[in-house]
Write a protein that holds these residues in place. Sequence first.
Motif, PDB file in Angstrom:
ATOM      1  N   ARG A 196       8.437   9.933   7.698  1.00  0.00           N
ATOM      2  CA  ARG A 196       7.562   9.098   6.876  1.00  0.00           C
ATOM      3  C   ARG A 196       8.243   7.832   6.357  1.00  0.00           C
ATOM      4  NH1 ARG A 196       2.643   9.805   8.271  1.00  0.00           N
ATOM      5  NH2 ARG A 196       2.328  12.004   8.775  1.00  0.00           N
ATOM      6  N   SER A 202      -1.938  14.928   7.684  1.00  0.00           N
ATOM      7  CA  SER A 202      -1.556  14.414   9.005  1.00  0.00           C
ATOM      8  C   SER A 202      -2.421  14.970  10.127  1.00  0.00           C
ATOM      9  CB  SER A 202      -0.086  14.748   9.293  1.00  0.00           C
ATOM     10  OG  SER A 202       0.764  14.173   8.331  1.00  0.00           O
ATOM     11  N   TRP A 251       0.740   7.915   4.270  1.00  0.00           N
ATOM     12  CA  TRP A 251      -0.201   8.166   5.375  1.00  0.00           C
ATOM     13  C   TRP A 251      -1.197   7.002   5.403  1.00  0.00           C
ATOM     14  CZ3 TRP A 251       1.498  11.912   1.986  1.00  0.00           C
ATOM     15  CH2 TRP A 251       2.203  12.982   2.550  1.00  0.00           C
ATOM     16  N   TYR A 257      -5.384   6.595   5.639  1.00  0.00           N
ATOM     17  CA  TYR A 257      -5.967   7.932   5.555  1.00  0.00           C
ATOM     18  C   TYR A 257      -7.397   7.883   5.013  1.00  0.00           C
ATOM     19  CZ  TYR A 257      -6.916  12.720   4.100  1.00  0.00           C
ATOM     20  OH  TYR A 257      -7.515  13.947   3.930  1.00  0.00           O
TER      21      TYR A 257
END
Length: 392
Positions: A108, A216, A292, A295
Amino acid sequence: MKRIIYLPGLGHEHLDISLKAYALRMMKAIDEQNPDPSKKYRIESADREYDVDGTTAGVVSIFEMDVNSEEEIYRLYEFKYGRFLTGKLSGSNILYRFIPLLIILVSRLGSVFKSLLSFGDGVSKKSKIQALYFMVIYCFLAVYLILLVPSLLSFIASIMADHHQLNYLSGYIKDWEGIFQAILVSFSGFMLFMPRSKNVFSEMAAEYIGANQYLSAGDQRLLMMGKLSRLIEVMSEEGTDITFEIHAYSFGSVLALDALFPYEAEPSYRIKNNVTRLVTIGCPFDFIEIYWSNYFNDRKHSGVSLPVWININSDLDVLSTKFDGNPAKKLAFIGSEQFWERHQCIDVTYNMINPKRISFFQMLMFYGVRAHQMYWDNHVDSRSCLSYVVES
């Protein structure tokens, strides 16, 4: 009577975020905002089975009393999603948790650096820097705990060095023996002063891995959304024209937004039509976008009739998010100006101290992350942000 579905955050190690504690804080806020001082309040708690596999939800009722009568004014249901999020890691050892955690954190880092270099995404640089700092420290912690294994082997080998079958092991780790033993000694001292730390770190690792898999790959999402829909269906069967609110704290806010505004699949009929208010507290919308990216982008509102969304945040809390004053963020989430014109998203900022007083040293000590717990205190009689939630 008003009905509320409560979605707690992850982790109960340092803060009581249980349904009962939430209901008691809410009861206190109701009592203090009622102009009639003669009114008294009490709660009742129970567990209710709501699915064929025996899944239960905590249920707490708040009663209002006067001299002649008693009335149930709130009924709160807790959606206990943590068991589904971390179920696959239940009973696993600390290595099985921290090796995947380290891999996830390292993977990440690119997203965090990309976010640091981007502008106009509505996320403050302070939040991005603290997110990177938090990740790096957690990486060091994961490496440290993983190194406990060779440290322990070194310790065993030094004790049993006279056994020829272990000589090859002693020779292999001889050059590193001092470092390994220092790690083992430091860990022993750490455990002496913080005996619960192993369990705390292990649970945090399991929750982070579970959250990563959910964000994810959608792991367990179908199960959790199905369970939530089932709980809502059971609530709706208690009478006619049943409506309810959703109150969510921290990661529970992510599940609430996923249920109301999925990426493609439509929410259930009850969610679309029977939710009268959404309350998010410390919603980590921006923080998730750092790790993320995209998202929450391009969500469908699919006719959701949600009239009011109250979003409680704090300038001190790097995990919380503000939506007002950032139309680009709103449109990236739900790309319909008509939707935002019809639906209120009210930001309520809850700061217990002046954010300008926070020093650089306090930032290094994770004050911005610890402030995520400052919406209330462990003592249910303390002041809390729920005074902004209760409708007078």
